[in-house]
Every structure is written in structure tokens, then in C-alpha cells.
Design a protein around this motif. Structure first.
Motif, short mmCIF file in Angstrom:
data_model
loop_
_atom_site.label_atom_id
_atom_site.label_comp_id
_atom_site.label_asym_id
_atom_site.label_seq_id
_atom_site.Cartn_x
_atom_site.Cartn_y
_atom_site.Cartn_z
N MET A 153 0.63 -1.25 -0.01
CA MET A 153 -0.01 0.13 0.02
C MET A 153 0.93 1.33 -0.11
SD MET A 153 -3.19 1.07 2.79
CE MET A 153 -3.63 -0.32 2.79
N ASN A 154 0.78 2.11 -1.01
CA ASN A 154 1.57 3.17 -0.98
C ASN A 154 0.90 4.27 -0.21
OD1 ASN A 154 -0.41 4.69 -2.24
ND2 ASN A 154 0.29 4.39 -4.22
N GLN A 161 -5.19 8.22 2.62
CA GLN A 161 -6.89 8.46 2.38
C GLN A 161 -7.63 7.39 3.26
OE1 GLN A 161 -6.88 7.18 -1.91
NE2 GLN A 161 -6.58 9.13 -2.72
N GLU A 162 -6.95 6.06 3.46
CA GLU A 162 -7.58 5.27 4.71
C GLU A 162 -7.58 5.88 5.94
OE1 GLU A 162 -7.15 1.27 4.20
OE2 GLU A 162 -7.87 1.33 2.22
N GLU A 205 -12.45 10.68 10.03
CA GLU A 205 -13.60 10.99 9.79
C GLU A 205 -15.04 10.08 10.52
OE1 GLU A 205 -14.09 11.49 5.56
OE2 GLU A 205 -12.43 13.01 5.45
N GLU A 206 -14.74 8.95 10.27
CA GLU A 206 -15.72 8.03 11.11
C GLU A 206 -15.58 7.91 12.45
OE1 GLU A 206 -14.54 4.25 9.10
OE2 GLU A 206 -15.80 4.69 7.35
N SER A 262 3.67 3.84 11.56
CA SER A 262 3.38 3.05 10.75
C SER A 262 2.39 2.85 9.78
CB SER A 262 3.93 1.67 11.33
OG SER A 262 2.75 1.55 12.42
N ILE A 263 1.25 2.97 10.47
CA ILE A 263 -0.15 3.18 9.51
C ILE A 263 -0.28 4.06 8.51
CG2 ILE A 263 -1.67 4.58 11.25
CD1 ILE A 263 -3.74 2.36 10.78
N LEU A 264 0.42 5.19 8.83
CA LEU A 264 0.28 6.30 7.84
C LEU A 264 1.60 6.41 6.79
CD1 LEU A 264 -1.30 8.87 7.28
CD2 LEU A 264 0.24 10.16 8.84
#
Length: 230
Positions: free
Chosen positions: A1-2, A8-9, A15-16, A221-223
Motif C-alpha cells: 500500500m503506497n 486516504q484510509e 472522519e468515521e 507505521s499506519i500512515l
């Protein structure tokens, strides 16, 4: 995943979480923690539109800051040794880890010498873990009163780190505890201006932190990942 897809994710999940807690997403600021990535990858993070960059050690940050410091807004998010204050003052606009009087005095001295006001978060050890830095919650009011006269330190809020849990939900009481402490300090009028900010939540628990009132989340890491990716 780039990088673009990860951003975006993450933004969708922010937002959620805000929707669930009845908050506008604009209240939540993301600090991209770049300690595990190269200078080239940090540049890509800035190119993507993210501007808040987080580093936890000057030794790791120095090369990136020398190359990119003129571009982003830099946050020092790790434990800050008193003898390293001279290295970070004037480079990092925010210090997330103010946790003792000796550090406050050194920050005040160095900032005064440069004619700066440093935005800081007081780090509180809500979980009570021995492995975590930070003041005990019951020490926060006295500490804030003790540094009231430090005109080159502007305390804007509180910071904490939750334990790493198998489920993010297990961290909720830590984040709620920081929010409740901030609100209690504000009710007491401990600081001249109300504390508005909460720096809490990382890659594994940021959604729960947002639901409990985080205004700054620190995502590594997630970002941005842990190694350079195209």
C-alpha cells in the motif's frame, strides 16, 4: 500500500471516528511520525500535503530536519533529555513531552535566549505503568502552577501514551482519563488560559482516542510505514 492510499484510509477512519463521537473532523490534527523512515520518505510525506512531522529523538531527526525543516511544522514527541534541549529549541515548534521541572527550566532558558515561545504538552502517565514517562495525574495541577511564570513556555494541553493492548477498546479508559483530567484542571482554573489540546492516540488506538477527545494523534507505521515505499 503506497503513501497516498494509506493517507486516504487513515483520513476515512478519522472522519468515521469523529462522526461516531459527534465531532468535526477539523478538530483532529495528525502528526506524521517519521522516526522509522528515511529522509527521502519524509520528503514524500511533506509532498503529500501532510505538514506536521513528529520525531522522538534528535539523533534520528537531525538529518531530516536539516534537509526538510524549512518545510514542515515539527513536533518533538519523545522523552526529551535536558542536555538535548539546545538541539531542538528553534527547530521543533511543539514539544509533546514536558514531564519535569528540570526540563521546563531548561526549555524556558533556551527559548528565552532565542526570543521564542514554545508550545508544549504536559505528559501525564494516566496508565501508571513504570515503563511510561510522565507525571502522575495528581501531580499535574501543582506542576502547572509551578511553571506559570515561565513566559517562554506555552502549555496548550496534555499528552499521554496508552499501553499496547490486543484491542483498541482496552485503551479507552486511559484516553478518557486524560480528557477528564484536562477538564478538571480547567474547572479549577489552574492555568491562566484553558488547556484546549489533547495529544493521544497512535497507530493501534487512534480511533478510540478521537472518540475520547484527542485533538492531536501521532501516527507512524499506519500512515508513513516503516521503510521507504514508492
Amino acid at each position: 500500500m503506497n503513501l497516498e492510499v494509506r493517507i486516504q484510509e487513515v483520513n476515512k477512519r478519522i472522519e468515521e471516528a469523529c462522526l461516531r463521537s459527534g465531532r468535526p473532523a477539523e478538530e483532529v490534527n495528525t502528526v506524521a511520525v517519521t522516526k522509522y523512515v528515511s529522509t527521502d520518505m519524509a520528503a514524500k510525506v511533506l509532498d503529500s500535503g501532510l505538514e506536521n512531522m513528529g520525531e522522538n529523538r534528535w539523533q534520528n531527526a537531525e538529518e531530516k530536519w536539516n534537509a526538510l525543516g524549512h518545510r514542515g511544522i515539527w513536533h518533538f514527541i519523545g522523552h526529551l533529555q535536558t542536555n538535548k534541549v539546545k538541539d531542538v529549541i528553534g527547530k521543533f515548534e511543539y514539544i509533546h513531552s514536558l514531564d519535569r521541572l528540570s526540563l521546563a527550566k531548561e526549555l524556558e532558558k533556551s527559548a528565552a535566549a532565542k526570543g521564542l515561545v514554545i508550545k508544549t504538552f504536559v505528559q501525564v502517565n494516566i496508565s501508571g505503568e513504570d515503563s511510561k514517562y510522565g507525571l502522575a495525574p495528581e501531580e499535574a495541577a501543582a506542576f502547572l502552577q509551578e511553571i506559570q511564570s515561565f513566559s517562554h513556555i506555552k502549555v496548550i494541553g496534555l499528552m499521554t501514551m496508552a499501553p499496547f493492548e490486543d484491542t483498541a477498546e482496552a485503551t479507552r479508559m486511559v484516553f478518557r482519563g486524560l480528557r477528564e483530567l484536562r477538564d478538571d484542571l480547567n474547572r479549577q482554573g489552574v492555568t491562566q488560559e484553558p488547556l484546549t489540546e489533547l495529544s493521544m492516540g497512535m497507530s493501534n488506538d487512534f480511533e478510540v482516542a478521537i472518540e475520547e477527545g484527542a485533538t492531536w494523534i501521532r501516527l507512524g507505521s499506519i500512515l508513513v510505514g516503516k521503510q521507504e515505499e514508492e
